[in-house]
Structure formats: structure tokens, C-alpha cells
Design a protein around this motif. Sequence first.
Motif, PDB file in Angstrom:
ATOM      1  N   PHE A 120       0.841  -1.202   0.000  1.00 15.53           N
ATOM      2  CA  PHE A 120       0.000   0.000   0.000  1.00 15.53           C
ATOM      3  C   PHE A 120       0.873   1.248   0.000  1.00 15.53           C
ATOM      4  CE2 PHE A 120      -2.598   3.334   1.816  1.00 15.53           C
ATOM      5  CZ  PHE A 120      -3.838   3.133   1.241  1.00 15.53           C
ATOM      6  N   TYR A 121       1.912   1.259   0.848  1.00 14.44           N
ATOM      7  CA  TYR A 121       2.798   2.424   0.911  1.00 14.44           C
ATOM      8  C   TYR A 121       3.597   2.566  -0.382  1.00 14.44           C
ATOM      9  CZ  TYR A 121       1.665   2.853   5.845  1.00 14.44           C
ATOM     10  OH  TYR A 121       0.993   3.027   7.022  1.00 14.44           O
ATOM     11  N   LEU A 122       3.984   1.443  -0.984  1.00 11.83           N
ATOM     12  CA  LEU A 122       4.678   1.527  -2.274  1.00 11.83           C
ATOM     13  C   LEU A 122       3.765   2.134  -3.337  1.00 11.83           C
ATOM     14  CD1 LEU A 122       7.021   0.891  -4.193  1.00 11.83           C
ATOM     15  CD2 LEU A 122       6.053  -1.415  -4.472  1.00 11.83           C
ATOM     16  N   MET A 123       2.504   1.710  -3.361  1.00 14.85           N
ATOM     17  CA  MET A 123       1.569   2.246  -4.345  1.00 14.85           C
ATOM     18  C   MET A 123       1.244   3.706  -4.071  1.00 14.85           C
ATOM     19  SD  MET A 123       0.972   0.424  -6.881  1.00 14.85           S
ATOM     20  CE  MET A 123      -0.141   1.683  -7.488  1.00 14.85           C
ATOM     21  N   LEU A 124       1.308   4.129  -2.808  1.00 17.92           N
ATOM     22  CA  LEU A 124       1.124   5.552  -2.508  1.00 17.92           C
ATOM     23  C   LEU A 124       2.219   6.387  -3.176  1.00 17.92           C
ATOM     24  CD1 LEU A 124       0.040   6.126   1.210  1.00 17.92           C
ATOM     25  CD2 LEU A 124      -1.198   6.681  -0.869  1.00 17.92           C
ATOM     26  N   VAL A 125       3.458   5.879  -3.131  1.00 21.72           N
ATOM     27  CA  VAL A 125       4.555   6.584  -3.799  1.00 21.72           C
ATOM     28  C   VAL A 125       4.328   6.601  -5.303  1.00 21.72           C
ATOM     29  CG1 VAL A 125       7.040   6.558  -4.241  1.00 21.72           C
ATOM     30  CG2 VAL A 125       6.174   5.990  -1.960  1.00 21.72           C
ATOM     31  N   VAL A 126       3.902   5.450  -5.853  1.00 24.45           N
ATOM     32  CA  VAL A 126       3.666   5.367  -7.302  1.00 24.45           C
ATOM     33  C   VAL A 126       2.559   6.327  -7.722  1.00 24.45           C
ATOM     34  CG1 VAL A 126       2.858   3.856  -9.165  1.00 24.45           C
ATOM     35  CG2 VAL A 126       4.504   3.004  -7.490  1.00 24.45           C
ATOM     36  N   ILE A 127       1.453   6.342  -6.965  1.00 25.07           N
ATOM     37  CA  ILE A 127       0.333   7.189  -7.366  1.00 25.07           C
ATOM     38  C   ILE A 127       0.677   8.669  -7.180  1.00 25.07           C
ATOM     39  CG2 ILE A 127      -0.992   7.431  -5.218  1.00 25.07           C
ATOM     40  CD1 ILE A 127      -3.476   6.649  -6.873  1.00 25.07           C
ATOM     41  N   LEU A 128       1.562   8.983  -6.223  1.00 29.12           N
ATOM     42  CA  LEU A 128       2.029  10.361  -6.080  1.00 29.12           C
ATOM     43  C   LEU A 128       2.802  10.781  -7.332  1.00 29.12           C
ATOM     44  CD1 LEU A 128       2.409  12.910  -4.370  1.00 29.12           C
ATOM     45  CD2 LEU A 128       4.437  11.837  -3.367  1.00 29.12           C
ATOM     46  N   ILE A 129       3.627   9.871  -7.844  1.00 33.89           N
ATOM     47  CA  ILE A 129       4.368  10.155  -9.086  1.00 33.89           C
ATOM     48  C   ILE A 129       3.395  10.349 -10.243  1.00 33.89           C
ATOM     49  CG2 ILE A 129       5.977   9.173 -10.766  1.00 33.89           C
ATOM     50  CD1 ILE A 129       7.328   7.725  -8.398  1.00 33.89           C
ATOM     51  N   VAL A 130       2.396   9.477 -10.331  1.00 31.25           N
ATOM     52  CA  VAL A 130       1.429   9.543 -11.428  1.00 31.25           C
ATOM     53  C   VAL A 130       0.626  10.845 -11.361  1.00 31.25           C
ATOM     54  CG1 VAL A 130      -0.630   8.472 -12.413  1.00 31.25           C
ATOM     55  CG2 VAL A 130       1.284   7.055 -11.686  1.00 31.25           C
ATOM     56  N   ILE A 131       0.206  11.240 -10.155  1.00 35.07           N
ATOM     57  CA  ILE A 131      -0.547  12.487 -10.005  1.00 35.07           C
ATOM     58  C   ILE A 131       0.323  13.682 -10.395  1.00 35.07           C
ATOM     59  CG2 ILE A 131      -1.552  14.047  -8.293  1.00 35.07           C
ATOM     60  CD1 ILE A 131      -2.669  11.606  -6.863  1.00 35.07           C
ATOM     61  N   ALA A 132       1.598  13.652 -10.005  1.00 30.94           N
ATOM     62  CA  ALA A 132       2.495  14.745 -10.379  1.00 30.94           C
ATOM     63  C   ALA A 132       2.653  14.821 -11.893  1.00 30.94           C
ATOM     64  CB  ALA A 132       3.858  14.535  -9.718  1.00 30.94           C
ATOM     65  N   VAL A 133       2.805  13.656 -12.543  1.00 29.28           N
ATOM     66  CA  VAL A 133       2.934  13.636 -14.005  1.00 29.28           C
ATOM     67  C   VAL A 133       1.659  14.143 -14.656  1.00 29.28           C
ATOM     68  CG1 VAL A 133       3.168  12.118 -16.018  1.00 29.28           C
ATOM     69  CG2 VAL A 133       4.652  11.803 -14.029  1.00 29.28           C
ATOM     70  N   PHE A 134       0.515  13.668 -14.176  1.00 25.48           N
ATOM     71  CA  PHE A 134      -0.772  14.068 -14.747  1.00 25.48           C
ATOM     72  C   PHE A 134      -0.981  15.572 -14.599  1.00 25.48           C
ATOM     73  CE2 PHE A 134      -5.273  14.979 -14.552  1.00 25.48           C
ATOM     74  CZ  PHE A 134      -5.809  14.224 -15.579  1.00 25.48           C
ATOM     75  N   SER A 135      -0.717  16.096 -13.403  1.00 18.78           N
ATOM     76  CA  SER A 135      -0.964  17.512 -13.143  1.00 18.78           C
ATOM     77  C   SER A 135      -0.029  18.390 -13.962  1.00 18.78           C
ATOM     78  CB  SER A 135      -0.789  17.812 -11.650  1.00 18.78           C
ATOM     79  OG  SER A 135      -1.696  17.058 -10.881  1.00 18.78           O
ATOM     80  N   ARG A 136       1.251  18.032 -13.981  1.00 19.56           N
ATOM     81  CA  ARG A 136       2.210  18.844 -14.730  1.00 19.56           C
ATOM     82  C   ARG A 136       1.928  18.794 -16.225  1.00 19.56           C
ATOM     83  NH1 ARG A 136       4.717  22.688 -12.368  1.00 19.56           N
ATOM     84  NH2 ARG A 136       6.475  22.512 -13.823  1.00 19.56           N
ATOM     85  N   ALA A 137       1.611  17.583 -16.721  1.00 17.77           N
ATOM     86  CA  ALA A 137       1.324  17.457 -18.150  1.00 17.77           C
ATOM     87  C   ALA A 137       0.040  18.191 -18.520  1.00 17.77           C
ATOM     88  CB  ALA A 137       1.224  15.978 -18.535  1.00 17.77           C
ATOM     89  N   GLY A 138      -0.984  18.073 -17.665  1.00 16.04           N
ATOM     90  CA  GLY A 138      -2.258  18.704 -17.963  1.00 16.04           C
ATOM     91  C   GLY A 138      -2.189  20.215 -17.982  1.00 16.04           C
ATOM     92  N   ASN A 139      -1.286  20.791 -17.181  1.00 18.37           N
ATOM     93  CA  ASN A 139      -1.169  22.251 -17.113  1.00 18.37           C
ATOM     94  C   ASN A 139      -0.082  22.805 -18.033  1.00 18.37           C
ATOM     95  OD1 ASN A 139      -3.188  22.518 -15.141  1.00 18.37           O
ATOM     96  ND2 ASN A 139      -1.752  21.982 -13.515  1.00 18.37           N
ATOM     97  N   SER A 140       0.547  21.942 -18.804  1.00 14.15           N
ATOM     98  CA  SER A 140       1.630  22.368 -19.684  1.00 14.15           C
ATOM     99  C   SER A 140       1.090  22.736 -21.062  1.00 14.15           C
ATOM    100  CB  SER A 140       2.658  21.255 -19.811  1.00 14.15           C
ATOM    101  OG  SER A 140       2.091  20.147 -20.511  1.00 14.15           O
ATOM    102  N   ARG A 141       2.000  23.103 -21.956  1.00 11.51           N
ATOM    103  CA  ARG A 141       1.601  23.434 -23.325  1.00 11.51           C
ATOM    104  C   ARG A 141       0.980  22.225 -24.011  1.00 11.51           C
ATOM    105  NH1 ARG A 141       5.741  25.572 -28.055  1.00 11.51           N
ATOM    106  NH2 ARG A 141       4.314  25.355 -29.797  1.00 11.51           N
ATOM    107  N   ILE A 142       1.578  21.027 -23.801  1.00 11.39           N
ATOM    108  CA  ILE A 142       1.029  19.826 -24.435  1.00 11.39           C
ATOM    109  C   ILE A 142      -0.341  19.494 -23.843  1.00 11.39           C
ATOM    110  CG2 ILE A 142       2.174  18.235 -22.822  1.00 11.39           C
ATOM    111  CD1 ILE A 142       1.502  17.604 -26.551  1.00 11.39           C
ATOM    112  N   GLY A 143      -0.525  19.784 -22.545  1.00 11.88           N
ATOM    113  CA  GLY A 143      -1.829  19.548 -21.923  1.00 11.88           C
ATOM    114  C   GLY A 143      -2.906  20.423 -22.516  1.00 11.88           C
ATOM    115  N   ARG A 144      -2.581  21.689 -22.775  1.00 13.69           N
ATOM    116  CA  ARG A 144      -3.553  22.576 -23.412  1.00 13.69           C
ATOM    117  C   ARG A 144      -3.847  22.115 -24.841  1.00 13.69           C
ATOM    118  NH1 ARG A 144      -0.306  26.413 -20.679  1.00 13.69           N
ATOM    119  NH2 ARG A 144       0.794  26.972 -22.610  1.00 13.69           N
ATOM    120  N   ALA A 145      -2.818  21.540 -25.496  1.00 13.27           N
ATOM    121  CA  ALA A 145      -3.044  20.991 -26.838  1.00 13.27           C
ATOM    122  C   ALA A 145      -3.996  19.802 -26.782  1.00 13.27           C
ATOM    123  CB  ALA A 145      -1.712  20.579 -27.459  1.00 13.27           C
TER     124      ALA A 145
END
Length: 579
Positions: free
Chosen positions: A402-427
Motif C-alpha cells: 500500500f505504501y509503495l503504491m502511494l509513492v507510485v500514485i504520487l508520481i502519477v498524479i504529479a505527471v498528470f498535473s504537470r502534463a495537464g497544465n503544460s503546453r502539451i496539456g492545453r493541446a
Amino acid sequence: MTTTAELRATAARTLTRLEGLVPAPVARALVAGGAVLTIASAWLSWTWTDRFPGDLTVSGYPGGLQWLTVAAGLLLLLQALAAYQVPGLRALAPTGHTGPLRGLALTALATTWFTLIAITVELNGLVNLTTGGVVAGLAVLPALFGSLALPGDRHPAAETGPLNPWQERLLVTGLTALGLAVFTYAIDTEYGELFVGFLITTGCAAGTWVKSGLFERVSRIAARNRAFGTAAGFVAAALFPLTQTNDHNANVGVNILIFATVALGLNIVVGLTGLLDLGYVAFLGVGAYTAALVSGSPFSPFHHQIPFWAAALVGAGASMVFGILIGAPTLRLRGDYLAIVTIGFGEIFHIAAKNLDGTSGPKITNGPNGIPQIPDINLFGLDLGNSWQLGSITIGRFANYFYLMLVVILIVIAVFSRAGNSRIGRAWIAIREDETAAEAMGINGYRAKLTAFALGATLAGLAGTVSAHVTYNVVPDPYVFAGSAPPNSAFLLAAVVLGGMGTVSGPLLGAALLYLIPDKLVFMDKYQLLAFGVALILLMRFRPEGLIANRRRQAEFHQADLPAQGGSPDTSSLSKAGA
């Protein structure tokens, strides 16, 4: 045939006749009194036999489903006190008191009557209800009548004073703790009837608060404290394994996080880019099989074991390669044609995994038997299969994962948020809104879609590498378009749509619900999918934007509710992405 509009008109006329039948002070008193009677009725026995789960035969304290009636009654009582302008409770009714009182009165009615109907059906007859059960069924009626007799709100309730930053953070902390308590209660429910009652109570109450504007006000506060709220959410999630002594429930928590991680990856493809991918679960399978092949299983034909961090990178990379290979020739298609091709890819993966058994093809996946005996992850010298002590609390295998997946999902959320708010995300968003217009503004639609496809596949593969170790084996059966339980492509897509496309928290909530519901409703057996389908139909009818809506999509689905405004459509995403 009676139309929906005619039914609404009839309901409105009936409600108008009820309004004002009694003076407003009397109506509010009926609501408060009915709430107190509803709470008190839970201290009576509702049936004379203990064959109904939860033991509702005892007078003197509530048990089982009666606690949900107590919770619904307390919520109604608090809302009634808010109608009396009790200090500290005014914020419960941002748009007025009548609507929330009616909604919570219906919540108490639905919760109580569900229990009484379940007793009658499961024990074969009304004779199984005691006097206390009859009293419970009648106790909520005065509250319902009083709420319907109240005149409609002609203006919003008085705006409460602004909170200072520390008060807002305290509120966010309290709501996070409440969320942890509610989730823990849901996952700890011991039988299906209790879980259904929990869904009824929380669903009706949440719908009431959405209509009352309370959720919108809380959302504004959470948006102002986004970083603090995210940290509080992860602290609450980290505390969840410490509340569990049942390995099954801890395992459910791990699988919810895996399911949510994959749903977030699909949200990039479907929610942000608008590509209907119906074979997405195959990328989860690619990551899982890749990790199984290189993690030291005696049934792997490679007979090599590499560290988990390397296996995770290899699994995610393999899924990304498959995403590019599948996306490159197919992403020039649009709409239904793309959906059909992705279904085909999912079926090809499933069939190939079954046939690579050494007889029908090369011996790689072991065919239908899969790859069993996958060892536990050893991460930096820590074997996640072992238990360890934290004071008097035992941290078991599933808590480690569970704690390992918490780290993984934190990485995924960071990737999703950064990508979604970037130039490619607006595209991506511009392509979702209108691909032709996006390309006219200078966006390379094919490249943007391929990037989304590859990134979504990578995140699914990363989750698959952990999933292989959690389950100890990888078999081809789960990696299909539709099945009786997650993970499969249909449930993943439903999690994204149910939770709210284009948001971070929406797929997390959708994944939690769609994994918990099949696990808890085992008693419904073959009717699970029927109930699931009916629930989705109702959701699409009454909240098509999802439970946690993206503001843009919410405006699209509710244009009729917005005031008429002139001007051209918003093209900010197009211009920013093409700049």
C-alpha cells in the motif's frame, strides 16, 4: 406516453400545493422533531430474529444498519438547527435551507425504509418487523412532511464571514479526517446489505450538499489550500493501513490504488485528449507480464531476476513501446473507428498471452496458466513480503505494498498535473474540444495524440509491475474488454467517466467505488452487472459530468442552466496550445 417534462410539471404542482400548508415555524419544528424521533427509533429493536445480519433484535443501542439511520437523522437535525440560524451552522445552507432539509429528510427516509424492506424481503414477510421497526418507518414521515411544507427559498442564505487561512486549513484537515473515516467504514462493512445502506446514505447526502452549494464552497476553500490539502490527503491515506487488522481489506486498499493509477493514465487519453480507448487494460497486462518475466519466477523462461526499480522501468518502457507501436498507425483514425481498433488491440493481447505457451507459439507467457510464484519485491534491502512492528501495530505485507503504491500514485498524479497544465496539456484539451480547429491553430494533432497515448500506456505499465508482485501471479483472464470485476477496460473507462473526466480526484473516487462495489456486493451474484448498469444510467441522467466535475465539462453539460451570454466560444486553450 407521459414525458419527463410532464412528470416534472406534475411533481412541481404537487410540491407547490404542499408548500405553505402549515406555517414555516411549525414546518421547521416538524423537521427537527422528526429528526429526533428518527434517531431515537434506532434504539428500539426492528426485528425479532437475528437471522438478519447486524442483530437488530436488541433494544437499548443501535446495531448494523440502524447506525446509518442515526447518521442520517443527525445530519437532518444539524440542518434543521441551521434553519434556526444556530451560530456555526449557517454555512450548511449556502443557497437556502429548504432544499437541504428536503434532501436530508429523503436521505433518512431512504436509509430507514431500505432496512425495513430488506428485513421484509430476506425474512419473507412483514411479520418479521417488530413494533420498533414500524415506529422507525413512521418516525421520519413528520420530518419529510415538514420539509415539503416549507416555502421555497426565494434568496440564498446570508453569506457567512470569510475564514482566515488557519481556519481554512483546520477545515481541510477535518474534512480529510472525515473522508478517511468514511472510507474505512465502507471498506470494513461486513455484509452486502450494510454496504448498500451505506451507499444510499452517502449518495443521497452528497447529492443534497451538491445541490445546496455546500460542495462548491468547500471546493473553493480546497482550491485556495491545494498544496496543504494534497499533503493532508496523503497523510490520511498513509494512516489507512494502521486502521486495518483484516488482510482482505488491506488487499482491497492496495488494489484500489493500482486500479486508480491505471484509471489516471486512461484519464490522460480519454479525459484530456478525448480519445476513446477500449483496450487500455492491455497496457496494464504488458507491464505485469514484463515484471513477471524478469523478477525471478521459476516459471519464467528467462530465469533472471533484476531489482524491482529496474523491473518497473522495463515494464513501463515496454508498455510505452507498445503504446507507440499501436498508436502510430491507428491514431490517424477518429471516433468510433479508433474505439474499434483499440478493442481489437486488447483482444489481440489477450489471445496472444494465451497462445504463447510453447505449443501454439513460443513459450513466453505460459499460456492460460500464466506465470505464478512471482517473488515479493525487495526494495533497497527491505522485503515487502515480511511484516514489521511499529510499536504495538503490525505492518503486514499488504500495508507495505500500500505504501509503495502511494509513492507510485504520487508520481502519477504529479505527471498528470504537470502534463495537464503544460503546453502539451492545453493541446490535448484543444484536440478534445475540436481537433480540426486545433490543427487550424497550428497544433500537430497526430503528435499530441501519440504523446498522450504513450504517456497513458507508460503509467498503466508502471502500475502493472506492482500488480504482478501483489497477486503473486499473472494470468491473461483479467486483461479483457469486459468482465465481472475489475480490472478490465470497461471498468477502467467507467471509473474515469463516473469520477469525472479531466480531473485528478475524479478517477481516484471512481476507481474506489468500482472496486469496492463488486467486492462488497458478492451476495447479489449474477445481478451485480445489472445493478452496476442501472447505477451508471442514473448517473449519466442526473450528473453526466461525473461525481467530481471538471469546471469546463460541467459548463458544457449544463449550458441550459447558465445565464444567456453573448460572445464567441472560449478559444483560450486553442490559442495557448498553438502559441
